[in-house]
Design a protein around this motif. Structure first.
Motif, short mmCIF file in Angstrom:
data_model
loop_
_atom_site.label_atom_id
_atom_site.label_comp_id
_atom_site.label_asym_id
_atom_site.label_seq_id
_atom_site.Cartn_x
_atom_site.Cartn_y
_atom_site.Cartn_z
N PHE A 218 0.61 -1.31 -0.01
CA PHE A 218 0.43 -0.18 0.30
C PHE A 218 1.13 1.33 -0.04
O PHE A 218 1.52 1.47 0.70
CB PHE A 218 -1.04 0.30 1.51
CG PHE A 218 -2.09 1.33 1.14
CD1 PHE A 218 -2.72 1.20 0.45
CD2 PHE A 218 -1.48 2.33 2.14
CE1 PHE A 218 -3.69 2.32 0.33
CE2 PHE A 218 -2.11 3.23 1.91
CZ PHE A 218 -3.59 3.04 1.48
N LEU A 219 1.00 2.65 -0.61
CA LEU A 219 1.80 3.38 -0.82
C LEU A 219 1.19 4.47 -0.26
O LEU A 219 0.29 5.46 -0.80
CB LEU A 219 1.33 3.94 -2.21
CG LEU A 219 2.14 2.94 -4.22
CD1 LEU A 219 1.45 2.98 -4.74
CD2 LEU A 219 3.59 2.88 -3.01
N GLU A 220 1.13 4.16 1.18
CA GLU A 220 1.34 5.41 2.08
C GLU A 220 2.89 6.19 1.77
O GLU A 220 3.66 5.48 1.51
CB GLU A 220 0.94 5.19 3.30
CG GLU A 220 1.66 3.52 3.56
CD GLU A 220 3.12 3.89 3.85
OE1 GLU A 220 3.38 4.85 4.58
OE2 GLU A 220 3.56 2.77 3.72
N LEU A 221 2.71 6.74 3.00
CA LEU A 221 3.65 8.28 3.03
C LEU A 221 5.66 7.37 3.13
O LEU A 221 6.64 7.18 2.14
CB LEU A 221 3.75 8.87 3.98
CG LEU A 221 5.43 10.06 4.44
CD1 LEU A 221 5.28 10.88 2.96
CD2 LEU A 221 4.86 10.63 5.63
N LEU A 222 5.51 6.24 3.88
CA LEU A 222 6.62 5.80 3.70
C LEU A 222 7.33 5.21 3.35
O LEU A 222 8.35 4.98 2.23
CB LEU A 222 7.01 5.04 5.37
CG LEU A 222 8.17 4.40 5.47
CD1 LEU A 222 9.12 5.35 6.06
CD2 LEU A 222 8.24 3.55 7.04
N HIS A 223 6.16 4.06 2.55
CA HIS A 223 6.37 3.75 0.87
C HIS A 223 6.86 4.32 0.20
O HIS A 223 7.81 3.98 -0.69
CB HIS A 223 5.09 2.99 1.38
CG HIS A 223 5.72 1.40 0.32
ND1 HIS A 223 4.88 0.44 -0.93
CD2 HIS A 223 6.82 0.61 -0.69
CE1 HIS A 223 4.40 0.02 -1.59
NE2 HIS A 223 6.49 0.01 -1.17
N ARG A 224 5.81 5.14 -0.58
CA ARG A 224 6.67 6.62 -1.83
C ARG A 224 7.68 6.95 -0.63
O ARG A 224 8.39 7.18 -2.19
CB ARG A 224 5.23 7.09 -1.10
CG ARG A 224 3.95 6.71 -2.00
CD ARG A 224 2.88 7.93 -1.77
NE ARG A 224 1.29 7.54 -2.06
CZ ARG A 224 1.31 7.91 -3.32
NH1 ARG A 224 1.86 8.56 -4.54
NH2 ARG A 224 0.14 7.30 -4.30
N THR A 225 8.29 7.00 -0.10
CA THR A 225 9.07 7.68 0.28
C THR A 225 10.59 6.74 -0.35
O THR A 225 11.65 6.93 -0.77
CB THR A 225 9.74 8.23 1.75
OG1 THR A 225 8.66 9.21 2.20
CG2 THR A 225 10.95 8.27 2.34
N ARG A 226 10.25 5.22 0.59
CA ARG A 226 11.18 3.80 -0.80
C ARG A 226 11.37 4.18 -1.25
O ARG A 226 12.74 3.89 -1.88
CB ARG A 226 10.24 3.13 0.91
CG ARG A 226 11.61 1.54 0.13
CD ARG A 226 11.69 0.47 1.58
NE ARG A 226 11.72 -0.58 0.92
CZ ARG A 226 11.73 -1.98 1.30
NH1 ARG A 226 10.30 -1.64 2.11
NH2 ARG A 226 12.00 -2.76 1.14
N VAL A 227 10.52 4.19 -2.41
CA VAL A 227 10.15 4.18 -3.76
C VAL A 227 10.84 5.49 -3.78
O VAL A 227 11.89 4.95 -5.33
CB VAL A 227 8.80 4.05 -3.77
CG1 VAL A 227 8.61 3.96 -5.56
CG2 VAL A 227 8.28 2.74 -3.41
N LEU A 228 10.84 5.74 -3.29
CA LEU A 228 11.85 7.64 -4.15
C LEU A 228 13.29 7.98 -4.30
O LEU A 228 13.85 8.62 -4.93
CB LEU A 228 10.85 8.74 -3.65
CG LEU A 228 11.21 9.78 -4.33
CD1 LEU A 228 10.67 10.35 -5.44
CD2 LEU A 228 10.84 11.34 -3.09
N GLY A 229 13.43 7.14 -2.90
CA GLY A 229 15.10 7.47 -2.45
C GLY A 229 15.73 6.39 -3.30
O GLY A 229 17.03 6.59 -3.89
#
Length: 266
Positions: A218-229
């Motif tokens: 689920f693309l919540e904030l932390l998951h999106r941060t991980r993908v972005l980083g």
């Protein structure tokens, strides 16, 4: 110092006060040196260069992160909407005069307080689909959070009710109210009023639990941060930005709890 504090420990004398101040100063100095060393290492490895942070001035990146913040708040809001009523219902069952209902409620609280939330997520992700029961990704995250936190809310409310003066219930029943009427109109509202700061603080835990969304993709904030980083090779700056977002949201919730507590005292 209040009288309640004096019951817990003796008032420190001049020598103990001086030692405490010296120890505090040394600890602050050591922490400052450690922080300076960490910042220096980041600078040496290029983690503080402008190209590591310039991406956050671009609207597509900011929108991607803001969408993650929105998903995190959505999970927190829906989980809170379901957690508090469920916790209250289980608390009432634990306070019931029926031995069977109390046993069922106690079994629920003991089970979901003991089982780690991550294990519950894996059950909904891997276990239930093999049994033919599949939930959407959003509910694979929300339902375990609700089940786990409702047990905690149940114990909070039960403790608040048991802390009430027994005379409240006896006075209500002397006016002709039944046990459940006195619980609904007299005891439970007073318990909830006293527990409002603790219940608001429970929202912070719901917020933190939403960070486990990566387990169900689920693309919540932390998951999106991980993908972005990982995509832009800016793992450190991405996680620091996410941490700042969580700190701001948690600070807002904590501030709300403080204001409610101050209003209650007034």
């Amino acid at each position: 110092m209040s009288d309640e504090s004096r019951l817990l420990f003796d008032i420190p004398g001049p020598r103990a006060t001086r030692r405490t101040r010296i120890a505090t100063g040394v600890a602050l100095l050591a922490l400052t040196c450690l922080l300076a060393l960490v910042v220096r290492q980041f600078a040496i490895r290029g983690q503080l260069d402008a190209d590591q942070w310039s991406m956050y001035t671009q609207w597509p990146i900011l929108r991607y992160l803001l969408e993650g913040v929105g998903q995190t708040l959505l999970v927190t809001a829906v989980a809170a909407t379901l957690t508090f009523p469920l916790g209250a219902a289980v608390a009432l069952l634990r306070l019931s005069r029926s031995r069977m209902l109390r046993a069922v409620a106690r079994g629920y609280t003991e089970l979901f307080r003991a089982v780690p939330l991550l294990l519950l997520l894996y059950v909904f992700l891997f276990g239930l689909p093999r049994a033919g029961l599949t939930f959407p990704v959003f509910w694979q995250l929300v339902i375990p959070i609700v089940l786990s936190n409702a047990a905690v809310v149940c114990e909070l409310l039960r403790a608040g009710v048991l802390a009430q003066d027994r005379g409240q219930g006896e006075a209500a029943q002397s006016l002709g109210m039944t046990y459940w009427q006195s619980m609904r109109w007299v005891i439970l509202p007073q318990a909830v009023l006293r527990l409002v700061p603790a219940l608001v603080s429970q929202l912070v835990r719901l917020l933190k639990d939403s960070t486990l969304g990566y387990t169900v993709s689920f693309l919540e904030l932390l998951h999106r941060t991980r993908v972005l980083g990982e995509y832009y090779h800016t793992v450190l700056s991405s996680y620091l930005v996410a941490a700042a977002c969580y700190v701001l949201i948690s600070a807002a919730l904590s501030r709300t709890a403080d204001r409610l507590e101050q209003r209650q005292r007034q």
